[in-house]
Scaffold this active site. Structure first.
Site, short mmCIF file in Angstrom:
data_model
loop_
_atom_site.label_atom_id
_atom_site.label_comp_id
_atom_site.label_asym_id
_atom_site.label_seq_id
_atom_site.Cartn_x
_atom_site.Cartn_y
_atom_site.Cartn_z
N GLN A 75 -10.74 -23.28 -20.39
CA GLN A 75 -10.89 -21.84 -20.20
C GLN A 75 -12.36 -21.47 -20.36
O GLN A 75 -12.75 -20.33 -20.11
CB GLN A 75 -10.07 -21.07 -21.24
N VAL B 99 -16.42 -21.27 -19.94
CA VAL B 99 -17.27 -21.06 -18.75
C VAL B 99 -18.69 -21.59 -19.01
O VAL B 99 -19.59 -21.39 -18.21
CB VAL B 99 -17.34 -19.55 -18.39
N HIS C 241 -11.47 -20.59 -15.59
CA HIS C 241 -12.08 -19.25 -15.63
C HIS C 241 -13.48 -19.24 -15.06
O HIS C 241 -14.24 -18.31 -15.33
CB HIS C 241 -12.09 -18.74 -17.09
N CYS D 110 -22.26 -13.66 -4.82
CA CYS D 110 -22.39 -12.27 -4.37
C CYS D 110 -21.05 -11.56 -4.53
O CYS D 110 -20.00 -12.11 -4.16
CB CYS D 110 -22.81 -12.26 -2.90
N CYS E 121 -20.15 -10.65 -0.35
CA CYS E 121 -19.80 -11.68 0.65
C CYS E 121 -19.40 -12.99 0.01
O CYS E 121 -18.98 -13.93 0.69
CB CYS E 121 -20.98 -11.89 1.61
N CYS F 96 -27.90 -10.03 -3.31
CA CYS F 96 -27.62 -11.19 -2.43
C CYS F 96 -28.66 -11.25 -1.32
O CYS F 96 -28.99 -10.22 -0.70
CB CYS F 96 -26.22 -11.00 -1.84
N GLY G 131 -8.80 -25.49 -29.71
CA GLY G 131 -9.77 -24.40 -29.83
C GLY G 131 -9.44 -23.19 -29.01
O GLY G 131 -10.33 -22.55 -28.44
N THR G 132 -8.14 -22.87 -28.93
CA THR G 132 -7.77 -21.68 -28.19
C THR G 132 -6.70 -20.89 -28.94
O THR G 132 -5.78 -21.45 -29.53
CB THR G 132 -7.28 -22.01 -26.76
N ASN H 294 -6.76 -26.64 -33.92
CA ASN H 294 -7.30 -25.29 -33.93
C ASN H 294 -7.68 -24.88 -35.35
O ASN H 294 -7.09 -25.36 -36.31
CB ASN H 294 -6.29 -24.30 -33.34
C1 BV8 Z 1 -4.49 -12.91 -14.04
C2 BV8 Z 1 -14.02 -15.66 -18.23
C3 BV8 Z 1 -3.15 -12.46 -12.15
C4 BV8 Z 1 -14.86 -14.44 -18.38
C5 BV8 Z 1 -11.88 -15.15 -19.30
C6 BV8 Z 1 -2.40 -6.49 -17.14
C7 BV8 Z 1 -2.91 -6.51 -15.87
C8 BV8 Z 1 -3.39 -7.67 -15.30
C9 BV8 Z 1 -3.37 -8.85 -16.00
C10 BV8 Z 1 -2.86 -8.80 -17.27
C11 BV8 Z 1 -2.38 -7.66 -17.85
N1 BV8 Z 1 -1.95 -7.96 -19.11
C12 BV8 Z 1 -2.15 -9.27 -19.35
C13 BV8 Z 1 -2.69 -9.79 -18.24
C14 BV8 Z 1 -3.04 -11.14 -18.03
C15 BV8 Z 1 -4.49 -11.28 -18.49
C16 BV8 Z 1 -4.46 -11.60 -19.97
O1 BV8 Z 1 -4.06 -12.68 -20.33
N2 BV8 Z 1 -4.83 -10.63 -20.83
C17 BV8 Z 1 -4.77 -10.87 -22.26
C18 BV8 Z 1 -6.02 -10.31 -22.93
C19 BV8 Z 1 -3.50 -10.24 -22.77
N3 BV8 Z 1 -5.00 -12.39 -17.73
C20 BV8 Z 1 -5.70 -12.15 -16.62
O2 BV8 Z 1 -6.04 -11.05 -16.25
C21 BV8 Z 1 -6.03 -13.40 -15.82
N4 BV8 Z 1 -5.75 -13.16 -14.45
O3 BV8 Z 1 -3.56 -12.78 -14.79
O4 BV8 Z 1 -4.41 -12.81 -12.67
C22 BV8 Z 1 -3.22 -10.98 -11.91
C23 BV8 Z 1 -4.10 -10.51 -10.95
C24 BV8 Z 1 -4.13 -9.14 -10.71
C25 BV8 Z 1 -3.31 -8.26 -11.44
C26 BV8 Z 1 -2.44 -8.77 -12.42
C27 BV8 Z 1 -2.41 -10.12 -12.68
C28 BV8 Z 1 -7.51 -13.72 -15.95
C29 BV8 Z 1 -7.79 -14.24 -17.35
C30 BV8 Z 1 -9.21 -14.83 -17.38
C31 BV8 Z 1 -10.14 -13.88 -18.08
N5 BV8 Z 1 -11.46 -14.51 -18.23
N6 BV8 Z 1 -13.07 -15.74 -19.35
C32 BV8 Z 1 -15.80 -14.56 -19.54
O5 BV8 Z 1 -15.84 -15.61 -20.22
O6 BV8 Z 1 -16.55 -13.58 -19.76
S1 BV8 Z 1 -10.82 -15.29 -20.60
C33 BV8 Z 1 -11.65 -15.61 -22.04
O7 BV8 Z 1 -10.60 -15.78 -23.00
C34 BV8 Z 1 -12.45 -16.90 -22.12
O8 BV8 Z 1 -12.32 -17.73 -21.00
C35 BV8 Z 1 -11.80 -17.60 -23.32
O9 BV8 Z 1 -11.93 -18.96 -23.27
C36 BV8 Z 1 -10.41 -17.17 -23.08
C37 BV8 Z 1 -9.34 -17.43 -24.06
O10 BV8 Z 1 -9.82 -17.18 -25.32
P1 BV8 Z 1 -9.97 -18.49 -26.24
O11 BV8 Z 1 -10.69 -19.55 -25.49
O12 BV8 Z 1 -8.63 -18.83 -26.77
O13 BV8 Z 1 -10.95 -17.97 -27.32
P2 BV8 Z 1 -10.52 -17.18 -28.61
O14 BV8 Z 1 -11.76 -16.63 -29.19
O15 BV8 Z 1 -9.37 -16.28 -28.28
O16 BV8 Z 1 -9.92 -18.30 -29.57
C38 BV8 Z 1 -10.73 -19.30 -30.06
C39 BV8 Z 1 -9.85 -20.10 -31.01
O17 BV8 Z 1 -10.61 -21.19 -31.47
C40 BV8 Z 1 -9.43 -19.30 -32.22
O18 BV8 Z 1 -8.03 -19.47 -32.42
C41 BV8 Z 1 -10.23 -19.92 -33.37
O19 BV8 Z 1 -9.48 -19.98 -34.58
C42 BV8 Z 1 -10.46 -21.31 -32.87
N7 BV8 Z 1 -11.68 -21.94 -33.34
C43 BV8 Z 1 -12.86 -21.34 -33.65
N8 BV8 Z 1 -13.75 -22.29 -34.01
C44 BV8 Z 1 -13.12 -23.50 -33.90
C45 BV8 Z 1 -11.80 -23.27 -33.48
N9 BV8 Z 1 -10.91 -24.26 -33.29
C46 BV8 Z 1 -11.35 -25.53 -33.52
N10 BV8 Z 1 -12.61 -25.83 -33.92
C47 BV8 Z 1 -13.51 -24.85 -34.12
N11 BV8 Z 1 -14.77 -25.16 -34.53
ZN ZN Z 2 -23.66 -11.25 -0.07
#
Ligand code: BV8
Ligand code: ZN
Length: 248
Positions: free
Chosen positions: A102, A104, A120, A128, A131, A148, A188-189, A214
Site C-alpha cells: 500500500q 507509495v 496505491h 498529468c 491527459c 503538463c 505494518g498495516t 504489526n
Molecule cells: C476505492 C495513497 C473504489 C495516497 C492511499 C466512501 C466512498 C468511496 C470509497 C470509500 C468510502 N468509504 C470507504 C471507502 C473506501 C476507501 C477507504 O478504504 N476509506 C477508509 C479511510 C475507510 N478506499 C478508497 O477510496 C480506495 N478506492 O475504494 O475505489 C471506489 C471508487 C469510487 C467510489 C467508491 C469506491 C482508495 C484507497 C487508497 C487511498 N490511498 N495512499 C497517499 O499515500 O497519499 S491509502 C493510505 O493508507 C496509504 O497508502 C497507507 O499505506 C494506507 C493504509 O494505511 P496503513 O498503511 O495501514 O498505515 P497506517 O498508518 O494506517 O497503519 C500503520 C500500521 O503500522 C499501524 O497499525 C502501526 O501500529 C503499525 N506500525 C507502525 N510502526 C511499525 C508498525 N508495524 C510494524 N513495525 C513498525 N515499525
Molecule cells: Zn497533459
C-alpha cells in the site's frame, strides 16, 4: 528476540506460494511517518485522508501538490530498513513470492524486491491530471503547481487518492496471488483502507495461513493464525534467520 513457533518455521521452509501485504508501518523505521501518525509542522493541521483526495486537489491544488512534494523529498532521502531487506531476502527463498504494498515510497524497490504490486501508486512518479501523460521532469517552482508539457494540465502525484479506483492490473494480480497463496503476511498495516485490507480475509477464506506482524493489534489480529506484535524491522530479519539460516 522473538521465538517463532516450530510449525510456522516448517510451513515457511516448505512454502512455494507466499504473499506479503505491507503498509506504512514497514517504512516507519526508515523515518517515514505512517498514515495514522499525526502530521507535524506545516502539515499538523491536516489529516492525510483530507488531503489525499481528488476533491482536495480540485479545491487547493497547490496545498496538495506541496504536501506531496514534501513527502516525495522525505521518501527520496529515506533508506530501506532491515524489514524491507528481509522481505527481499524472503523473495529469494520462496519460488512464488508476491509483495503487495500500500506504500507509495518506493522503498521495497530500493531494497531489491522484484515482484512488487503497488496498489496505491508511487509518490516518486508524477502524471498529468488532464491527459495522464507522465512527467519525467518538472520545475518545483515555489509559486504554482507545475503544468503538463503536452496539454498544460496540472501535474499530480501518481498515487491512488481516496475514492479513486486502484490500478486494475495490480489489484487483479494481487487478488489472484492472494487466492492461490499458502501463507499470507500482513505487515505494518492497520487494515483500515479498502480494498487492500480485504486481501488477508480472502486469503484466510481460501485456507491460507495468515501471519500478522504489526506494532499494535488490528481487526485482523484475532483472525490471524500467527500474530507478532512489534517492529517489522526487528521481527522480519529474525524470522528469515530462524527459517533459512538456523536450519539445523
Ligand atoms: C476505492 C495513497 C473504489 C495516497 C492511499 C466512501 C466512498 C468511496 C470509497 C470509500 C468510502 N468509504 C470507504 C471507502 C473506501 C476507501 C477507504 O478504504 N476509506 C477508509 C479511510 C475507510 N478506499 C478508497 O477510496 C480506495 N478506492 O475504494 O475505489 C471506489 C471508487 C469510487 C467510489 C467508491 C469506491 C482508495 C484507497 C487508497 C487511498 N490511498 N495512499 C497517499 O499515500 O497519499 S491509502 C493510505 O493508507 C496509504 O497508502 C497507507 O499505506 C494506507 C493504509 O494505511 P496503513 O498503511 O495501514 O498505515 P497506517 O498508518 O494506517 O497503519 C500503520 C500500521 O503500522 C499501524 O497499525 C502501526 O501500529 C503499525 N506500525 C507502525 N510502526 C511499525 C508498525 N508495524 C510494524 N513495525 C513498525 N515499525
Ligand atoms: Zn497533459
Amino acid at each position: 528476540m522473538t521465538n517463532f513457533p516450530l510449525d510456522l518455521i516448517r510451513f515457511l521452509r516448505k512454502a512455494t506460494r507466499v504473499v506479503a501485504l505491507t503498509g506504512a508501518g514497514v517504512s516507519q523505521e526508515s523515518g517515514l511517518r505512517t498514515f495514522r501518525d499525526a502530521q507535524s509542522g506545516l502539515w499538523a493541521q491536516f489529516r492525510p485522508e483530507d488531503l489525499a483526495t481528488p476533491q482536495a486537489f480540485a479545491r487547493d491544488p497547490k496545498l496538495v501538490w506541496d504536501w506531496y512534494a514534501y513527502r516525495r523529498r522525505a521518501a527520496q532521502t529515506a533508506h530501506p530498513n532491515a524489514g524491507h531487506f528481509a522481505l527481499a531476502e524472503m523473495e529469494k527463498k520462496i519460488s512464488q513470492f508476491t509483495l503487495v504494498t500500500q506504500n507509495v515510497d518506493g522503498l521495497h524497490h530500493a531494497a531489491g524486491s522484484k515482484n512488487i504490486l503497488e496498489l496505491h501508486g508511487n509518490i516518486l512518479s508524477v502524471r498529468c491530471s488532464q491527459c495522464g501523460a507522465f512527467a519525467d521532469d518538472w520545475n518545483e517552482d515555489r509559486d504554482e503547481v507545475p503544468h503538463c508539457k503536452k496539454c498544460n494540465g496540472l501535474l499530480r502525484p501518481n498515487v491512488v487518492w481516496f475514492e479513486e479506483s486502484l490500478p486494475r492490473e495490480q489489484l487483479d494480480e494481487a487478488v489472484q496471488a492472494t487466492r492461490a497463496c499458502q501463507i499470507f503476511f500482513s505487515i505494518g498495516t492497520s487494515g483500515a483502507v479498502q480494498p487492500a485490507a480485504s486481501l488477508a480475509h480472502a486469503a484466510k477464506a481460501e485456507g491460507a495461513v495468515v501471519v500478522e506482524v504489526n506494532a499494535e493489534a488490528t481487526p485482523l489480529t484475532y483472525k490471524a493464525d500467527f500474530s507478532f506484535s512489534g517492529k517489522s524491522g526487528e521481527i522480519l530479519p529474525e524470522l528469515v534467520k530462524a527459517v533459512w539460516e538456523d536450519q539445523g
